[in-house]
Motif scaffolding. Sequence first.
Motif, PDB file in Angstrom:
ATOM      1  N   ALA A  63       0.827  -1.208   0.000  1.00 16.78           N
ATOM      2  CA  ALA A  63       0.000   0.000   0.000  1.00 16.78           C
ATOM      3  C   ALA A  63       0.861   1.256   0.000  1.00 16.78           C
ATOM      4  O   ALA A  63       0.523   2.254  -0.639  1.00 16.78           O
ATOM      5  N   TYR A  64       1.997   1.201   0.706  1.00 19.08           N
ATOM      6  CA  TYR A  64       2.904   2.351   0.709  1.00 19.08           C
ATOM      7  C   TYR A  64       3.319   2.702  -0.716  1.00 19.08           C
ATOM      8  O   TYR A  64       3.457   3.884  -1.052  1.00 19.08           O
ATOM      9  N   GLY A  65       3.501   1.694  -1.552  1.00 19.83           N
ATOM     10  CA  GLY A  65       3.916   1.932  -2.937  1.00 19.83           C
ATOM     11  C   GLY A  65       2.988   2.869  -3.688  1.00 19.83           C
ATOM     12  O   GLY A  65       3.423   3.635  -4.544  1.00 19.83           O
ATOM     13  N   ALA A  66       1.713   2.803  -3.382  1.00 24.55           N
ATOM     14  CA  ALA A  66       0.754   3.655  -4.105  1.00 24.55           C
ATOM     15  C   ALA A  66       0.870   5.111  -3.698  1.00 24.55           C
ATOM     16  O   ALA A  66       0.622   6.014  -4.504  1.00 24.55           O
ATOM     17  N   VAL A  67       1.222   5.355  -2.452  1.00 24.89           N
ATOM     18  CA  VAL A  67       1.243   6.739  -1.949  1.00 24.89           C
ATOM     19  C   VAL A  67       2.660   7.266  -1.749  1.00 24.89           C
ATOM     20  O   VAL A  67       2.853   8.339  -1.182  1.00 24.89           O
ATOM     21  N   LEU A  68       3.653   6.511  -2.249  1.00 22.44           N
ATOM     22  CA  LEU A  68       5.064   6.882  -2.072  1.00 22.44           C
ATOM     23  C   LEU A  68       5.305   8.344  -2.452  1.00 22.44           C
ATOM     24  O   LEU A  68       4.945   8.781  -3.540  1.00 22.44           O
ATOM     25  N   GLY A  69       5.900   9.076  -1.547  1.00 22.11           N
ATOM     26  CA  GLY A  69       6.289  10.454  -1.855  1.00 22.11           C
ATOM     27  C   GLY A  69       5.211  11.474  -1.580  1.00 22.11           C
ATOM     28  O   GLY A  69       5.452  12.669  -1.709  1.00 22.11           O
ATOM     29  N   LYS A  70       4.010  11.024  -1.215  1.00 22.77           N
ATOM     30  CA  LYS A  70       2.897  11.974  -1.066  1.00 22.77           C
ATOM     31  C   LYS A  70       2.341  12.045   0.342  1.00 22.77           C
ATOM     32  O   LYS A  70       1.377  12.774   0.578  1.00 22.77           O
ATOM     33  N   VAL A  71       2.922  11.277   1.244  1.00 27.03           N
ATOM     34  CA  VAL A  71       2.393  11.257   2.610  1.00 27.03           C
ATOM     35  C   VAL A  71       3.532  11.444   3.622  1.00 27.03           C
ATOM     36  O   VAL A  71       4.703  11.278   3.292  1.00 27.03           O
ATOM     37  N   SER A  72       3.149  11.756   4.835  1.00 27.66           N
ATOM     38  CA  SER A  72       4.143  11.926   5.906  1.00 27.66           C
ATOM     39  C   SER A  72       4.362  10.593   6.614  1.00 27.66           C
ATOM     40  O   SER A  72       3.537   9.689   6.514  1.00 27.66           O
ATOM     41  N   PRO A  73       5.479  10.468   7.338  1.00 25.47           N
ATOM     42  CA  PRO A  73       5.705   9.218   8.070  1.00 25.47           C
ATOM     43  C   PRO A  73       4.617   8.941   9.107  1.00 25.47           C
ATOM     44  O   PRO A  73       4.326   7.784   9.391  1.00 25.47           O
ATOM     45  N   VAL A  74       4.021   9.985   9.634  1.00 22.47           N
ATOM     46  CA  VAL A  74       2.947   9.762  10.606  1.00 22.47           C
ATOM     47  C   VAL A  74       1.749   9.127   9.910  1.00 22.47           C
ATOM     48  O   VAL A  74       1.137   8.178  10.421  1.00 22.47           O
ATOM     49  N   GLN A  75       1.419   9.637   8.724  1.00 21.80           N
ATOM     50  CA  GLN A  75       0.332   9.015   7.963  1.00 21.80           C
ATOM     51  C   GLN A  75       0.632   7.553   7.672  1.00 21.80           C
ATOM     52  O   GLN A  75      -0.242   6.695   7.725  1.00 21.80           O
ATOM     53  N   LEU A  76       1.893   7.285   7.347  1.00 24.31           N
ATOM     54  CA  LEU A  76       2.267   5.897   7.045  1.00 24.31           C
ATOM     55  C   LEU A  76       2.082   5.005   8.262  1.00 24.31           C
ATOM     56  O   LEU A  76       1.639   3.855   8.143  1.00 24.31           O
ATOM     57  N   LEU A  77       2.409   5.522   9.426  1.00 22.71           N
ATOM     58  CA  LEU A  77       2.237   4.708  10.634  1.00 22.71           C
ATOM     59  C   LEU A  77       0.755   4.438  10.902  1.00 22.71           C
ATOM     60  O   LEU A  77       0.372   3.326  11.277  1.00 22.71           O
ATOM     61  N   VAL A  78      -0.062   5.463  10.679  1.00 21.80           N
ATOM     62  CA  VAL A  78      -1.507   5.270  10.860  1.00 21.80           C
ATOM     63  C   VAL A  78      -2.026   4.245   9.860  1.00 21.80           C
ATOM     64  O   VAL A  78      -2.802   3.344  10.197  1.00 21.80           O
ATOM     65  N   MET A  79      -1.586   4.392   8.610  1.00 22.31           N
ATOM     66  CA  MET A  79      -1.954   3.449   7.547  1.00 22.31           C
ATOM     67  C   MET A  79      -1.583   2.021   7.928  1.00 22.31           C
ATOM     68  O   MET A  79      -2.303   1.071   7.632  1.00 22.31           O
ATOM     69  N   THR A  80      -0.415   1.877   8.564  1.00 28.08           N
ATOM     70  CA  THR A  80       0.063   0.551   8.943  1.00 28.08           C
ATOM     71  C   THR A  80      -0.740  -0.017  10.102  1.00 28.08           C
ATOM     72  O   THR A  80      -1.086  -1.196  10.120  1.00 28.08           O
ATOM     73  N   LEU A  81      -1.053   0.860  11.065  1.00 28.35           N
ATOM     74  CA  LEU A  81      -1.851   0.415  12.215  1.00 28.35           C
ATOM     75  C   LEU A  81      -3.172  -0.182  11.733  1.00 28.35           C
ATOM     76  O   LEU A  81      -3.533  -1.313  12.093  1.00 28.35           O
ATOM     77  N   PHE A  82      -3.892   0.557  10.883  1.00 30.60           N
ATOM     78  CA  PHE A  82      -5.177   0.066  10.403  1.00 30.60           C
ATOM     79  C   PHE A  82      -4.997  -1.079   9.406  1.00 30.60           C
ATOM     80  O   PHE A  82      -5.791  -2.012   9.371  1.00 30.60           O
ATOM     81  N   GLY A  83      -3.948  -0.970   8.599  1.00 28.17           N
ATOM     82  CA  GLY A  83      -3.713  -2.010   7.598  1.00 28.17           C
ATOM     83  C   GLY A  83      -3.488  -3.368   8.234  1.00 28.17           C
ATOM     84  O   GLY A  83      -4.079  -4.372   7.815  1.00 28.17           O
ATOM     85  N   VAL A  84      -2.669  -3.410   9.258  1.00 30.52           N
ATOM     86  CA  VAL A  84      -2.411  -4.673   9.952  1.00 30.52           C
ATOM     87  C   VAL A  84      -3.683  -5.209  10.597  1.00 30.52           C
ATOM     88  O   VAL A  84      -3.978  -6.405  10.556  1.00 30.52           O
ATOM     89  N   THR A  85      -4.462  -4.294  11.158  1.00 33.03           N
ATOM     90  CA  THR A  85      -5.716  -4.699  11.807  1.00 33.03           C
ATOM     91  C   THR A  85      -6.670  -5.325  10.792  1.00 33.03           C
ATOM     92  O   THR A  85      -7.195  -6.427  11.001  1.00 33.03           O
ATOM     93  N   LEU A  86      -6.877  -4.618   9.680  1.00 32.18           N
ATOM     94  CA  LEU A  86      -7.741  -5.142   8.626  1.00 32.18           C
ATOM     95  C   LEU A  86      -7.209  -6.470   8.097  1.00 32.18           C
ATOM     96  O   LEU A  86      -7.961  -7.405   7.841  1.00 32.18           O
ATOM     97  N   PHE A  87      -5.901  -6.530   7.915  1.00 36.71           N
ATOM     98  CA  PHE A  87      -5.271  -7.745   7.391  1.00 36.71           C
ATOM     99  C   PHE A  87      -5.604  -8.945   8.269  1.00 36.71           C
ATOM    100  O   PHE A  87      -6.006 -10.001   7.777  1.00 36.71           O
ATOM    101  N   ALA A  88      -5.424  -8.766   9.573  1.00 36.12           N
ATOM    102  CA  ALA A  88      -5.628  -9.898  10.477  1.00 36.12           C
ATOM    103  C   ALA A  88      -7.069 -10.399  10.402  1.00 36.12           C
ATOM    104  O   ALA A  88      -7.331 -11.605  10.452  1.00 36.12           O
ATOM    105  N   VAL A  89      -8.013  -9.463  10.239  1.00 37.02           N
ATOM    106  CA  VAL A  89      -9.417  -9.864  10.174  1.00 37.02           C
ATOM    107  C   VAL A  89      -9.722 -10.591   8.868  1.00 37.02           C
ATOM    108  O   VAL A  89     -10.303 -11.685   8.858  1.00 37.02           O
ATOM    109  N   GLU A  90      -9.307  -9.991   7.742  1.00 35.13           N
ATOM    110  CA  GLU A  90      -9.614 -10.645   6.459  1.00 35.13           C
ATOM    111  C   GLU A  90      -8.895 -11.984   6.362  1.00 35.13           C
ATOM    112  O   GLU A  90      -9.437 -12.959   5.846  1.00 35.13           O
ATOM    113  N   GLU A  91      -7.693 -12.048   6.905  1.00 34.65           N
ATOM    114  CA  GLU A  91      -6.953 -13.307   6.890  1.00 34.65           C
ATOM    115  C   GLU A  91      -7.698 -14.368   7.690  1.00 34.65           C
ATOM    116  O   GLU A  91      -7.802 -15.530   7.278  1.00 34.65           O
ATOM    117  N   TYR A  92      -8.233 -13.943   8.828  1.00 38.92           N
ATOM    118  CA  TYR A  92      -8.992 -14.889   9.665  1.00 38.92           C
ATOM    119  C   TYR A  92     -10.210 -15.417   8.917  1.00 38.92           C
ATOM    120  O   TYR A  92     -10.486 -16.615   8.909  1.00 38.92           O
TER     121      TYR A  92
END
Lengths: 471, 471, 471
Positions: free
Chosen positions: C139-168
């Motif tokens: 997902a970072y690849g799509a927004v590379l260069g256009k977001v701040s590291p804080v946004q990336l951390l937020v993206m990762t927090l939710f991304g991992v959460t969503l991932f674990a649910v869909e994986e389950y």
Amino acid sequence: MNTNIRLTLPVVCFVWQIAMIILFGVFIRYDEESDTHWVETKAHDNITSDIENDFYFRYPSFQDVHVMIFVGFGFLMTFLKRYSFGAVGFNFLIASFGLQWALLMQGWFHSLDPQTGKIFIGVESLINADFCVAGCLIAYGAVLGKVSPVQLLVMTLFGVTLFAVEEYIILNLLHARDAGGSMVIHTFGGYYGLAISRVLYRPNLHQSKRMQGSVYHSDTFAMIGTLFLWMFWPSFNSAITDHGDGQHRAVINTYLCLASTVLTTVAISSLSQKTGKLDMVHIQNSTLAGGVALGTAAEFMISPYGALIVGFFCGIISTMGYIFISPFLEKTLKIQDTCGIHNLHAMPGVIGGIVGAITAAAASESVYGKQGLINTFDFTGDFKDRTVLTQGGYQAAGMCVSIVFGVVGGAIVGSILKLPIWGDPADENCFDDEVYWEVREPLPDEEEEHQESIPPILEYNNHMIHKQQDL
Amino acid sequence: MNTNIRLTLPVVCFVWQIAMIILFGVFIRYDEESDTHWVETKAHDNITSDIENDFYFRYPSFQDVHVMIFVGFGFLMTFLKRYSFGAVGFNFLIASFGLQWALLMQGWFHSLDPQTGKIFIGVESLINADFCVAGCLIAYGAVLGKVSPVQLLVMTLFGVTLFAVEEYIILNLLHARDAGGSMVIHTFGGYYGLAISRVLYRPNLHQSKRMQGSVYHSDTFAMIGTLFLWMFWPSFNSAITDHGDGQHRAVINTYLCLASTVLTTVAISSLSQKTGKLDMVHIQNSTLAGGVALGTAAEFMISPYGALIVGFFCGIISTMGYIFISPFLEKTLKIQDTCGIHNLHAMPGVIGGIVGAITAAAASESVYGKQGLINTFDFTGDFKDRTVLTQGGYQAAGMCVSIVFGVVGGAIVGSILKLPIWGDPADENCFDDEVYWEVREPLPDEEEEHQESIPPILEYNNHMIHKQQDL
Amino acid sequence: MNTNIRLTLPVVCFVWQIAMIILFGVFIRYDEESDTHWVETKAHDNITSDIENDFYFRYPSFQDVHVMIFVGFGFLMTFLKRYSFGAVGFNFLIASFGLQWALLMQGWFHSLDPQTGKIFIGVESLINADFCVAGCLIAYGAVLGKVSPVQLLVMTLFGVTLFAVEEYIILNLLHARDAGGSMVIHTFGGYYGLAISRVLYRPNLHQSKRMQGSVYHSDTFAMIGTLFLWMFWPSFNSAITDHGDGQHRAVINTYLCLASTVLTTVAISSLSQKTGKLDMVHIQNSTLAGGVALGTAAEFMISPYGALIVGFFCGIISTMGYIFISPFLEKTLKIQDTCGIHNLHAMPGVIGGIVGAITAAAASESVYGKQGLINTFDFTGDFKDRTVLTQGGYQAAGMCVSIVFGVVGGAIVGSILKLPIWGDPADENCFDDEVYWEVREPLPDEEEEHQESIPPILEYNNHMIHKQQDL
């Protein structure tokens, strides 16, 4: 010259890949250790744990070899200031084709099941395919920057074919041992590339002089290739040796030999300059010669200090090759060898063949143990009565076979590549990525040249001056 | 200053390499798992499959460690704008010598067979040799750019020697545990380098100011080193721990600890700048501090959150070290530490020693299990009655030994390196590859300077103007 | 726009890391194979050798996956001329956070022990955590260069959460097979990133046009990422498949599939240019599409030629995606996809899901063997009566779940990231490391611009001329 490859390159890629798919469909199957029937195979062979699947013996080594093929060879050739895309990219292309063709060719010669007419592949087949590709990538080093990707694919097609045949003769018919391929990989690949380069001799190559040589960061990139080759060479020489002590010993020997090579390479490189400065060309290449030269003997009981001695001399010989022999080859024999594969692969490969023959002939039951001798030289089946002396002879014969296949095969393939249909670059465009790649950024030098051709300041001043004169 | 090393470097390389060959011939042999007699050993030890050869337990970790030594340490030091050849190349040279000497030194101290007078080597010996070399490469970081390759070789010769002795004292005599070398590798190597750098203090180092600092791509190259160190650190800390759960647990702990370190490093780095910008120096180095600090305790039952806590504080302390302590050391203690090894190795190493001592002292049978406690701390033989509290004390003693060996050894070796015979660079030539390498491309800055010194346009215009004046 | 992250970034890093420590303290423990009680476990399970510890089955693959996550993804994104620090550095940061959070999320969903309320982790957990992180890095690849590291951390927090649910849902509830994550990793990650990028659409992104595109060496750096991803993809797809034949077969299939992809990528890339020149964007990305598309079926008996066919079409489709679909997406759907993850992950991921569904539905006892079929699709427990046709249906359902989670989740998270509190860069500062990093060397272009603005020679001449005029 016409370097348009928009027709030939896609056609070759598509047709050959479709051919691969058809041939794989007809011939290639999973072997019993990678097939779902493994659960029954295990029971049948009294294997108690999955860990005895050959996969776990060889996969770590396979991945190291894989890195050597794609990152090692690829980045080693990025040293030229403006041929990094071609170095890494074409290396990637021909290795990807070559490994498929190698699975077929090596399969037909080594492991075609007579009953089913199928080739059964497993992790060891993948390693062997990577090995076979290595031979062709070595040859690429000799012609780097002077050929088109279509020519490289043709070179690889024939190279893999020749490789499979010479390998069959050396390993199966002569029953020589060559686990790390001093003979079958390096000697063959080296002479194959040199012969091709000889046939494709370009008398006016000096016209692309400005593109030869390196820049600071291209030399740093090349060190990535050097180091991954150097570090993983113990895996290369041990990847297909005997389980247990065979792999263990091959690693120790190669590790030591390569360490020794580094010191003598540095020594000779420093000696070759007036103030003792080191030359990156030597560090990038000659430090690897020890690995090449231990390709045959790595699995033998050459003993740790024996490995050091081999490395000691290889560093000296290979570095001297760069200083004295390469210029000689170019002037006298008209062999233009871009990466100096003669010094890195051909010569050390021959040394490796000789070391292998001598150490085989000198093997004794007192050193190896009775069973150890049989295991190491595979004195079983048709060869169970062979003596170590005879084995030494066959090792030497094997080396001759690899040289002959390299030289003759390379001469023939070179002639084919001379046909004016392959889109190779003109002399003044050699070593330049612009020919086959979309390059977005011009070379710094060219930028400057460009600036010189339109010197706005000068014009402006002249204008001022003229205006003045009018006053 | 005379930086001509055309005599000294080749002589040292040749003589030392020949000495290695002789000593290896006298002392070094294959151990029973890498010898062809393995087939008999196996039968004797009731081993049913080759996969139980130690090779398969340790080789993947060994290769990761090998990458850390040559690519990791080598590329981490390429951050300087014009010292990449020296960083990667000299690292390559001294590691290649050091590992041979380490096999001998460590062999004499740890595994000399009293009956045969031989040292038997296997894959674990190779790992230990790489570990030993790591100590010297850490020390190289402190003097990067300020010494000649001959000095580096001398530093390595003594460094390996000192290492083997302090390791013998810490691991064998004190029976401290230190699988990943927080004490024996990082603390020793760190203080050894800092002491040498102190003795070699250059008051006029500012004269090479223009060569200090990085350029954009040199920082990117350095990240290759950082990442390979970071990724493979779990292999480093687990490479020689106990088979089975020992290796498994050391990997998990190191993996977690390093992840935690990255977050706190970023936090402190961002805090240190007015607008919260990050500094590549911190990201390249401090992110690794967690791996160093878990070198002793990685194999203990420190528990996953314990590993995170260690990483948490190491990221903070190491980054603050770069911001506050390094400038202080240079100004007050006259220690010029090019790579900041004090922050990356010395301090985290000491933390690792303390963490190890505390966690050892706090170990209990309820957490480890009776047999687990014995296995983890190797409470067997002479040490079978040792308590965990005593063990904690000996761990702390071990840390003191490593500091003393580093400081005193470094001071002595530094004095030797001060002799004016080693060809080290003048103050204004520090951090410049031109001194010891054939560099084909000048530094961009210098190119510009060069252009300024011969401004043809200006001259041409002046000429025009003068001509005009004559009119 | 305010890109000062001096408050937000450190706070997020500290608070989240402390939260991790607390949650790990409450929930995470060593599993029985990494605990010192292993000695008792072994005895209980009749394991005769430590080598049967899961560690030795999976650790080499784990390390390869680890390299893909940090070097592979990190360097693949360094292609931009001035965003290498952000590519490698932020990749490093979010992966380090993500893997901790993933161990918790995946633990709660997959392996929470109901009795103790604890999550027991081992080497397979580490692999799964790395896999989960991969989704967010895509997902970072799509927004590379256009977001701040804080946004990336937020993206990762939710991304991992969503991932674990869909994986389950996909792996546990639907009981779909997806060892290499065509669906759970690539399809989800791809659409998650694209949806976020859509919400964050920047109509004036052309204002940072000068920072888009690559320079020569940044393209070479990116090839490091490409090659490590390509070489280690067989490890990725086999890392958590069944011991023995499962891992073995997944490696063979992925190896072949990727080789085939390279040839068709080159063919289409060459066809797309007037003179047949190759485009580095295609070589860097589309060559990997085959690995993505075999993520589900790699462990099936797809047969070697089947793997080649999948690779054949993926190379074509992915490269065409870069040529035709990416521009279309940007113009029509307003999706700005910096790295083209639609072509490298989303599309090939969907293809992989379909291939998986078809090959599952077509599986037969004659090909797999009775026990082999049960092992491969895990038709045990609640699922022991499932037919292959039903399995195919559930595979297809799984793919839909991953798309829905990606698109809907991405849309929601994108909206959160639109809040004006995250310090993202202005349109004209996108793709520029200067915003979040201390950059010591200006971009060459800017240097020149700078020189133009103060043309000292011109001024000097003017001065001369004026002086003359005064004469």
